[in-house]
Design a protein around this motif. Structure first.
Motif, PDB file in Angstrom:
ATOM      1  N   LEU B 408     -24.927  23.969  61.450  1.00  0.00           N
ATOM      2  CA  LEU B 408     -25.573  24.717  62.528  1.00  0.00           C
ATOM      3  C   LEU B 408     -24.578  25.668  63.195  1.00  0.00           C
ATOM      4  CD1 LEU B 408     -27.714  22.015  64.358  1.00  0.00           C
ATOM      5  CD2 LEU B 408     -28.574  24.025  63.159  1.00  0.00           C
ATOM      6  N   ASP B 409     -25.068  26.844  63.511  1.00  0.00           N
ATOM      7  CA  ASP B 409     -24.244  27.816  64.225  1.00  0.00           C
ATOM      8  C   ASP B 409     -24.120  27.368  65.684  1.00  0.00           C
ATOM      9  OD1 ASP B 409     -22.996  30.041  65.186  1.00  0.00           O
ATOM     10  OD2 ASP B 409     -24.835  31.226  65.333  1.00  0.00           O
ATOM     11  N   PRO B 410     -22.896  27.208  66.189  1.00  0.00           N
ATOM     12  CA  PRO B 410     -22.747  26.679  67.549  1.00  0.00           C
ATOM     13  C   PRO B 410     -23.453  27.538  68.610  1.00  0.00           C
ATOM     14  CG  PRO B 410     -20.624  27.448  66.678  1.00  0.00           C
ATOM     15  CD  PRO B 410     -21.595  27.425  65.536  1.00  0.00           C
ATOM     16  N   VAL B 411     -23.438  28.854  68.415  1.00  0.00           N
ATOM     17  CA  VAL B 411     -24.074  29.732  69.406  1.00  0.00           C
ATOM     18  C   VAL B 411     -25.579  29.474  69.457  1.00  0.00           C
ATOM     19  CG1 VAL B 411     -24.551  32.125  70.030  1.00  0.00           C
ATOM     20  CG2 VAL B 411     -22.307  31.508  69.121  1.00  0.00           C
ATOM     21  N   GLU B 412     -26.178  29.406  68.260  1.00  0.00           N
ATOM     22  CA  GLU B 412     -27.615  29.110  68.167  1.00  0.00           C
ATOM     23  C   GLU B 412     -27.927  27.737  68.758  1.00  0.00           C
ATOM     24  OE1 GLU B 412     -30.323  30.672  66.918  1.00  0.00           O
ATOM     25  OE2 GLU B 412     -29.137  32.516  66.788  1.00  0.00           O
ATOM     26  N   ALA B 413     -27.090  26.763  68.386  1.00  0.00           N
ATOM     27  CA  ALA B 413     -27.332  25.374  68.795  1.00  0.00           C
ATOM     28  C   ALA B 413     -27.269  25.235  70.314  1.00  0.00           C
ATOM     29  CB  ALA B 413     -26.327  24.447  68.126  1.00  0.00           C
ATOM     30  N   LEU B 414     -26.320  25.946  70.935  1.00  0.00           N
ATOM     31  CA  LEU B 414     -26.166  25.860  72.392  1.00  0.00           C
ATOM     32  C   LEU B 414     -27.335  26.496  73.131  1.00  0.00           C
ATOM     33  CD1 LEU B 414     -22.365  26.571  72.852  1.00  0.00           C
ATOM     34  CD2 LEU B 414     -23.589  24.559  73.659  1.00  0.00           C
ATOM     35  N   ARG B 415     -27.991  27.414  72.455  1.00  0.00           N
ATOM     36  CA  ARG B 415     -29.087  28.139  73.099  1.00  0.00           C
ATOM     37  C   ARG B 415     -30.337  27.267  73.229  1.00  0.00           C
ATOM     38  NH1 ARG B 415     -29.270  33.544  70.063  1.00  0.00           N
ATOM     39  NH2 ARG B 415     -27.225  33.968  70.928  1.00  0.00           N
ATOM     40  N   ARG B 416     -30.385  26.157  72.441  1.00  0.00           N
ATOM     41  CA  ARG B 416     -31.573  25.290  72.469  1.00  0.00           C
ATOM     42  C   ARG B 416     -31.760  24.652  73.840  1.00  0.00           C
ATOM     43  NH1 ARG B 416     -33.365  23.622  67.400  1.00  0.00           N
ATOM     44  NH2 ARG B 416     -32.996  25.373  66.015  1.00  0.00           N
ATOM     45  N   GLU B 417     -32.988  24.345  74.125  1.00  0.00           N
ATOM     46  CA  GLU B 417     -33.293  23.791  75.443  1.00  0.00           C
ATOM     47  C   GLU B 417     -33.089  22.282  75.516  1.00  0.00           C
ATOM     48  OE1 GLU B 417     -33.804  25.185  78.377  1.00  0.00           O
ATOM     49  OE2 GLU B 417     -33.302  27.031  77.310  1.00  0.00           O
ATOM     50  N   ASN B 418     -33.294  21.587  74.378  1.00  0.00           N
ATOM     51  CA  ASN B 418     -33.259  20.121  74.452  1.00  0.00           C
ATOM     52  C   ASN B 418     -31.851  19.587  74.599  1.00  0.00           C
ATOM     53  OD1 ASN B 418     -32.219  20.404  71.905  1.00  0.00           O
ATOM     54  ND2 ASN B 418     -34.050  19.699  70.859  1.00  0.00           N
TER      55      ASN B 418
END
Lengths: 254, 418
Positions: B408-418
């Protein structure tokens, strides 16, 4: 005007030269950053400002080694980040960068001490040293009595201070804060900014990404971005340095 | 991989499972069933092995049996049937002439006769006429009373040593010693009972009764049957030498010309292995298909739940990556979680099977005597096998979700709400 030319404390920690970041969205190319050159020195206190879409998040991700530029050169302490593997980037993030996020980003199921310990676990620090250092970081943000609380048992301001303790615990070269007061009321936000101020005075290098003038005012240097370019990079001649002891003590004793 | 990372990952796995107890249990259900099959199969097979070993010990691992018949039964049945009987005289000659063996005894055998005791009558007994030296072989050990003596052997006394099951059937109560039984109208004095020897798989040995060969011949006649010879080599190391001598001697006695095939068989306990092999194979073929199937279900179950886990914890992955977790660390975290999930399934299976096995082995033989070879306790090796298999299965199931999480791309992953 160009602060990049000014050599203050020897070599810069961060040396960014003509970087660009281009995303492909479907068939379109989005230039999140067009051309940015930036040097950040030890004990800088930098605010990166700009409206949404200006590229400040992308710049923050690149500075924080969460992302790499499409073009240009990024030297972090003379190491070429643009050439690094994912593992090397993880290692830089672990040792050199302390993140503070708008939404705190704490692990909900772990106690605040465990949260603060997390970077040390990935750095391979032994249990007893980990506990000591995490405890010390918690003391530094004034939460020594909240180490066993889980994030949902803490107020917003307290959560953000746990996050700051987590950022501090590895003694990183820079602290990178993304809208650190964005989810806090103004009074608590002020307390957090005062904490950053203390950290800066203690010798830390701080980068704050924000769209709020109120927050940027605390920084020594303000960079304004627009459309993926630096619009303005200047000293903040009205830097707000509170020595208001009542606020400070409320930060450290709460 | 640093130790702190591994122990952290194990802690994370247990935390994650304790949050979703029911879900974890359901996810590992396939593994529970799969491991149960493995354990139960291993249990039955180890019971068979034990039964086989017990039988070897009765028959004697250093024993050879020269017979018209071949125990393994693999050879051409017709050919074997056409063999000439081994006569009593040939057997006696053999026993006198053999040098390397510790013992050699002729055994004459009759099947399917009746035995009478008071007013009771039992059928299907096997009577064996043998020499007193039979008492020196493992098969001749008595449980009560004694075997017949050399003197009784020499004069052909009408004395009999009962097999364990024969005794059980005849003497429902009271002491069998000193009682008389009737065989073909002749009275025999019961002087002893042979120890219980048969495992339930090979219980025919407990239906045998032994008498001096002279008495046997006076009841059943002297000829018309093939006599077998039991040879005790003395030790397993001596077996090859004794076998070679026996073959040469028997060929000589039976006048077999060089180049002609033996018209007798030299049987060993090994012959029984083929019998057990058939049983073993049938247990395997029934079990292995179901095992593979349930493991497949188990892998899919765990894989599915791990995908859910990765999705649910995208934000967490982002946070961990931001503070310095490497791909390998995240990857390990989910692999370990899957392995532990599966391992817990194996432990549940082992506990469940232990209880089941105890109940089955305690109560089933009362209704189905053939199952008495089953042990009420699971061999501990099965716990090891179950552990390894389950951990392997878990890691296999966790592999793809773990790689997905790690990449998983850390930037994408951090953007998640959960």
């Amino acid at each position: 005007m160009d602060l990049n030319e000014e050599n203050k404390n020897g070599k810069p920690i961060i040396d960014i030269e003509h970087i660009a970041k281009i995303y492909q969205m479907g068939s379109e190319f989005v230039h999140a950053i067009r051309d940015i050159t930036l040097k950040i020195y030890k004990n800088d206190y930098l605010a990166i400002m700009g409206p949404s879409g200006s590229g400040k998040s992308t710049l923050m991700n690149i500075i924080g080694c969460l992302d790499t530029p499409t073009k240009g050169k990024y030297l972090f302490k003379d190491m070429d980040v643009s050439e690094m593997t994912d593992n090397d980037l993880a290692s830089i993030r672990n040792k050199e960068i302390g993140f503070v996020f708008q939404t705190f980003n704490l692990l909900a199921r772990s106690s605040s001490l465990k949260n603060v310990e997390l970077p040390l676990i990935y750095a391979g620090v032994g249990k007893s040293e980990r506990d000591d250092r995490a405890m010390k970081a918690m003391e530094n943000v004034g939460l020594a009595d909240r180490v066993n609380h889980k994030p949902n048992e803490l107020s917003g301001g307290q959560r953000q201070r746990v996050a700051i303790a987590r950022a501090l615990v590895t003694e990183p070269s820079i602290i990178l804060a993304d809208e650190p007061t964005g989810n806090l009321d103004s009074k608590t936000g002020l307390e957090i900014m005062n904490l950053f101020n203390e950290l800066w005075k203690a010798g830390n290098t701080i980068i704050v990404v924000t769209h709020e003038e109120e927050v940027a005012r605390f920084a020594k240097r303000i960079i304004k971005l627009r459309d993926g370019l630096i619009e303005n990079d200047s000293f903040n001649h009205h830097q707000r340095i509170t020595n208001d002891t009542s606020t400070t003590s409320s930060v450290t004793n709460q | 991989m640093k130790l702190s990372e591994i122990s952290e990952n194990i802690k994370i796995a247990f935390e994650a499972m304790s949050v979703n107890k029911l879900r974890s249990l359901l996810a590992s259900l396939g593994v529970v069933i799969g491991i149960s099959f493995v354990i139960l199969m291993g249990w039955v097979l180890s019971g068979l092995d034990q039964a086989l070993e017990d039988t070897f010990n009765i028959i004697g691992t250093d024993m050879l049996y020269i017979d018209k018949w071949d125990w393994a039964g693999g050879r051409n049945w017709k050919k074997v049937r056409q063999r000439k009987n081994i006569t009593y005289n040939q057997a006696t000659e053999f026993c006198e002439k053999i040098k390397n063996a510790e013992l050699a005894i002729p055994n004459a055998r009759e099947f399917g006769y009746r035995i009478k005791y008071k007013n009771e009558e039992f059928q299907g007994m096997t009577f064996i006429g043998t020499k007193w030296e039979h008492s020196l072989t493992p098969a001749g050990a008595t449980f009560i009373g004694r075997h017949f003596t050399q003197f009784e052997d020499d004069i052909g006394s009408n004395v009999i040593v009962l097999g364990y099951k024969v005794n059980q059937a005849l003497m429902v109560e009271g002491d069998p010693l000193g009682q008389y039984v009737k065989i073909e109208g002749r009275k025999f004095l019961v002087i002893g009972v042979i120890k219980k020897q048969g495992t339930m798989l090979f219980d025919f040995v407990d239906n045998q009764c032994f008498m001096p060969i002279k008495s046997f011949q006076s009841v059943f006649g002297k000829s018309g049957r093939s006599v077998s010879i039991a040879i005790k080599a003395g030790s397993i190391n001596n077996l090859d030498e004794v076998r070679a001598e026996s073959e040469g001697l028997m060929r000589q006695i039976r006048n077999i010309k060089p180049g002609e095939e033996n018209d007798f068989s030299i049987n060993e306990t090994k012959a029984f292995e083929s019998t057990v092999e058939v049983l073993r194979l049938s247990v395997w073929s029934v079990g292995i298909g179901m095992t593979v199937l349930s493991f497949l279900v188990g892998i899919i179950g765990i894989m599915n739940i791990m995908f859910v886990s990765v999705t649910e914890r995208t934000k967490e992955i982002g946070i961990r990556k931001a503070v310095g977790a490497k791909k390998r660390t995240i990857w390990m975290q989910f692999i370990i979680e899957a392995a532990i999930l599966s391992f817990v399934g194996a432990i549940i299976a082992f506990i469940g099977c232990s209880a089941l096995v105890y109940l089955v082995a305690t109560f089933l033989p009362k209704f189905v005597p053939e199952t008495a070879f089953l042990s009420p306790v699971l061999p501990y090796e099965l716990l090891l096998i179950a552990s390894f298999v389950s951990i392997f299965v878990g890691m296999l199931a966790g592999l793809i979700p773990a790689v997905r999480g790690a990449n998983l791309d850390p930037v994408e992953a951090l953007r998640r709400e959960n």
